[in-house]
Design an enzyme around this catalytic site. Structure first.
Site, PDB file in Angstrom:
ATOM      1  N   GLY A 258      22.630  35.201  82.637  1.00 17.46           N
ATOM      2  CA  GLY A 258      22.080  36.553  82.660  1.00 17.46           C
ATOM      3  C   GLY A 258      20.819  36.772  83.466  1.00 17.46           C
TER       4      GLY A 258
ATOM      5  N   CYS B  85      40.334  55.809 100.006  1.00 20.10           N
ATOM      6  CA  CYS B  85      40.629  57.223  99.863  1.00 20.10           C
ATOM      7  C   CYS B  85      40.053  57.793  98.569  1.00 20.10           C
ATOM      8  CB  CYS B  85      42.135  57.444  99.925  1.00 20.10           C
ATOM      9  SG  CYS B  85      43.032  56.481  98.737  1.00 20.10           S
TER      10      CYS B  85
ATOM     11  N   ARG C 123      30.788  46.844  92.612  1.00 15.91           N
ATOM     12  CA  ARG C 123      29.620  46.975  91.732  1.00 15.91           C
ATOM     13  C   ARG C 123      28.941  48.351  91.797  1.00 15.91           C
ATOM     14  NH1 ARG C 123      25.646  44.443  91.441  1.00 15.91           N
ATOM     15  NH2 ARG C 123      25.620  44.087  89.198  1.00 15.91           N
TER      16      ARG C 123
ATOM     17  N   GLU D 293      23.809  29.081  81.280  1.00 13.86           N
ATOM     18  CA  GLU D 293      25.005  29.332  82.089  1.00 13.86           C
ATOM     19  C   GLU D 293      24.734  30.338  83.188  1.00 13.86           C
ATOM     20  OE1 GLU D 293      28.494  28.788  78.701  1.00 13.86           O
ATOM     21  OE2 GLU D 293      27.693  30.762  79.122  1.00 13.86           O
ATOM     22  N   PRO D 294      23.927  29.984  84.170  1.00 11.09           N
ATOM     23  CA  PRO D 294      23.650  30.938  85.235  1.00 11.09           C
ATOM     24  C   PRO D 294      24.851  31.139  86.164  1.00 11.09           C
ATOM     25  CG  PRO D 294      22.614  28.821  85.715  1.00 11.09           C
ATOM     26  CD  PRO D 294      23.236  28.703  84.349  1.00 11.09           C
ATOM     27  N   GLY D 295      25.092  32.385  86.514  1.00  7.94           N
ATOM     28  CA  GLY D 295      26.109  32.702  87.514  1.00  7.94           C
ATOM     29  C   GLY D 295      25.420  33.375  88.685  1.00  7.94           C
ATOM     30  N   ARG D 296      25.070  34.643  88.473  1.00 10.43           N
ATOM     31  CA  ARG D 296      24.453  35.470  89.514  1.00 10.43           C
ATOM     32  C   ARG D 296      23.210  34.815  90.140  1.00 10.43           C
ATOM     33  NH1 ARG D 296      24.990  41.049  88.786  1.00 10.43           N
ATOM     34  NH2 ARG D 296      25.438  40.460  86.655  1.00 10.43           N
TER      35      ARG D 296
HETATM   36  N1  LLP Z   1      28.089  33.105  80.337  1.00  8.15           N
HETATM   37  C1  LLP Z   1      28.959  33.988  79.832  1.00  8.15           C
HETATM   38  C2  LLP Z   1      29.626  33.701  78.568  1.00  8.15           C
HETATM   39  C3  LLP Z   1      29.214  35.184  80.520  1.00  8.15           C
HETATM   40  O1  LLP Z   1      30.074  36.066  80.009  1.00  8.15           O
HETATM   41  C4  LLP Z   1      28.575  35.435  81.743  1.00  8.15           C
HETATM   42  C5  LLP Z   1      28.833  36.671  82.485  1.00  8.15           C
HETATM   43  C6  LLP Z   1      27.676  34.472  82.251  1.00  8.15           C
HETATM   44  C7  LLP Z   1      27.460  33.319  81.513  1.00  8.15           C
HETATM   45  C8  LLP Z   1      26.975  34.618  83.570  1.00  8.15           C
HETATM   46  O2  LLP Z   1      26.140  35.712  83.645  1.00  8.15           O
HETATM   47  P1  LLP Z   1      25.201  35.876  84.945  1.00  8.15           P
HETATM   48  O3  LLP Z   1      24.228  34.722  84.956  1.00  8.15           O
HETATM   49  O4  LLP Z   1      26.062  35.864  86.148  1.00  8.15           O
HETATM   50  O5  LLP Z   1      24.551  37.179  84.725  1.00  8.15           O
HETATM   51  N2  LLP Z   1      30.807  41.748  86.832  1.00  8.15           N
HETATM   52  C9  LLP Z   1      29.441  41.976  86.378  1.00  8.15           C
HETATM   53  C10 LLP Z   1      28.905  40.839  85.609  1.00  8.15           C
HETATM   54  C11 LLP Z   1      29.701  40.481  84.378  1.00  8.15           C
HETATM   55  C12 LLP Z   1      29.220  39.217  83.771  1.00  8.15           C
HETATM   56  C13 LLP Z   1      30.127  38.725  82.720  1.00  8.15           C
HETATM   57  N3  LLP Z   1      29.682  37.540  82.091  1.00  8.15           N
HETATM   58  C14 LLP Z   1      28.546  42.307  87.573  1.00  8.15           C
HETATM   59  O6  LLP Z   1      29.036  42.395  88.693  1.00  8.15           O
HETATM   60  O7  LLP Z   1      27.353  42.529  87.398  1.00  8.15           O
END
Ligand code: LLP
Length: 418
Positions: A244, A347, A318, A278-281
């Protein structure tokens, strides 16, 4: 080498762009040492262009932020942000663990070389087939999301290592669609339900609790609070505090550093507990930009100038889903004074990538770049209007390689059964 990359600020582009980006002698944007105008010519547009080193630098930042403070931690790449074989490979090389949210992500993670023992499987409604696949592949930890799933796993996988997903009742300041920690959520067990869930476990190996409060979060206090809430639920050897951490999509945004985020995660957790995140973004978001070609410029006097590019809601959902704001620049003429709206080619009137951005007199043929599209861009790309999805290009030290090719028209018909 990754650590030696120039910082964006020092090179004439803001921190929204990947590490090592700069405007070169010709005034053109360079990503990972590659001139994006040349990339557009070589690989076509639209295309997702990544600085490979940027992702490595951030992965190492997470690891070293923990290492400086503790030896009980695990950094788990939330692969939904950018799931493709090359990224799984990169994150595995950097020594991260991996979170998958489906059988498909699990397939890609294994294909990218992740050790199954380092994989965490999530999902509020994992199918029986997905659970069977995970068990058969030896997935290290399954994060249980519901009583139904708990019962299912008890039968299917005695001895399986599991964590329980908890909705901690914490609501960070972010878009409602990407807020997941509140009580009213389809995910996980409410805090009050956890004792009943724990009591129902007979054959599974419960090692800890998990919670993810939401995404694109800029405040740190919810993370400290989260660790406290989970600790209050019971004492376990492992606490997974989810992902997050927010990133800068626009220059004015200043998210907390990875270091201070990690500090907050650890501050709330008791000694002796292994802390996972759990970093993603925050690992991949700023590593990537999208390059487009401008096709038409439509000026409506006293109303608006639409600059239409050759992509849109098929490569970046997004803005439409979350009202997300992006920046844009003409790749060889940064800065500018013409107020424009960058539209896609779909469109729908809502197919607007960036409203109200200042560009330098855009004209057909220009290459336009939107930064910070590295997370959830490729991941949520689609074929709406029969648009082939863009390729993914990794750049490093002046070399560019295609790690995901562009869709072809044949791909569009590949699943048609007639
Ligand atoms: N862990 C879990 C269980 C999650 O559900 C998520 C994201 C993450 C980690 C990673 O979160 P991050 O670090 O990336 O914020 N499509 C949306 C984001 C949805 C995220 C869903 N879960 C967007 O484009 O902003």
């Amino acid at each position: 080498m990754a650590g030696a990359a120039e910082t964006p600020a020092a090179a004439g582009v803001s921190h929204v762009y990947p590490h090592g980006s700069r405007l070169n002698e010709r005034g053109r944007l360079e990503i990972g040492g590659c001139d994006v105008i040349e990339l557009a010519e070589e690989f076509g547009t639209p295309a997702y262009v990544y600085a490979e080193d940027d992702m490595r630098i951030r992965a190492r930042e997470f690891l070293s932020a923990f290492e400086r403070r503790t030896d009980r931690f695990e950094v788990v790449y939330a692969s939904k942000a950018f799931p493709c074989t090359a990224v799984y490979k990169l994150m595995a090389e950097e020594g991260l663990s991996c979170d998958v949210a489906s059988g498909g992500e699990l397939f890609l993670a294994l294909r990218g070389g992740f050790d199954p023992a380092k994989i965490y499987m999530h999902g509020n409604n994992k199918s029986v087939a997905e659970l069977e696949y995970a068990i058969e592949q030896g997935v290290g930890t399954i994060v249980i999301d519901s009583f139904d799933e708990l019962e299912r796993l008890e039968r299917m996988a005695p001895g399986q290592r599991v964590m329980l997903r908890v909705t901690p009742g914490i609501k960070p300041d972010t878009h409602a669609y990407i807020s997941t920690g509140q009580e009213d959520s389809k995910f996980g067990f409410g805090v009050d339900e956890v004792p009943r869930a724990i009591a129902a476990i007979e054959n599974l190996d419960l090692v800890g609790l998990h919670a993810h409060i939401g995404s694109q979060v800029f405040q740190l206090d919810p993370y400290e609070k989260l660790a406290e809430v989970l600790t209050g639920v019971g004492e376990y050897p492992r606490l997974n505090l989810g992902g997050g951490l927010g990133i800068a999509y626009t220059q004015d945004q200043k998210p907390p550093s990875i270091d201070s985020y990690v500090e907050s995660l650890l501050r709330g957790a008791p000694d002796g507990v292994t802390v996972l995140c759990e970093p993603g973004r925050s690992l991949v978001g700023n590593a990537g930009v999208t390059i487009y070609r401008v096709g038409t410029v439509k000026s409506i006097p006293n109303v608006r100038t639409y600059v239409a590019v050759d992509g849109g809601m098929s490569d970046n959902l997004r803005p439409m889903l979350y009202g997300a704001h992006y920046e844009a620049e003409i790749a060889d003429r940064f800065g500018g004074h013409s107020l424009c709206t960058v539209a896609g080619k779909h469109c729908e009137s809502g197919d607007i990538l960036v409203s109200d951005v200042l560009l330098d007199e855009p004209r057909p043929g220009d290459v336009l770049v939107t930064p910070a599209t590295g997370a959830y861009g490729h991941a949520m790309a689609n074929n709406y209007n029969g648009i082939p999805r863009p390729p993914v290009i990794f750049c490093r030290d002046g070399d560019a390689r295609v790690v995901v090719r562009r869709d072809t028209y044949e791909d569009l018909a590949a699943r048609d059964a007639v």
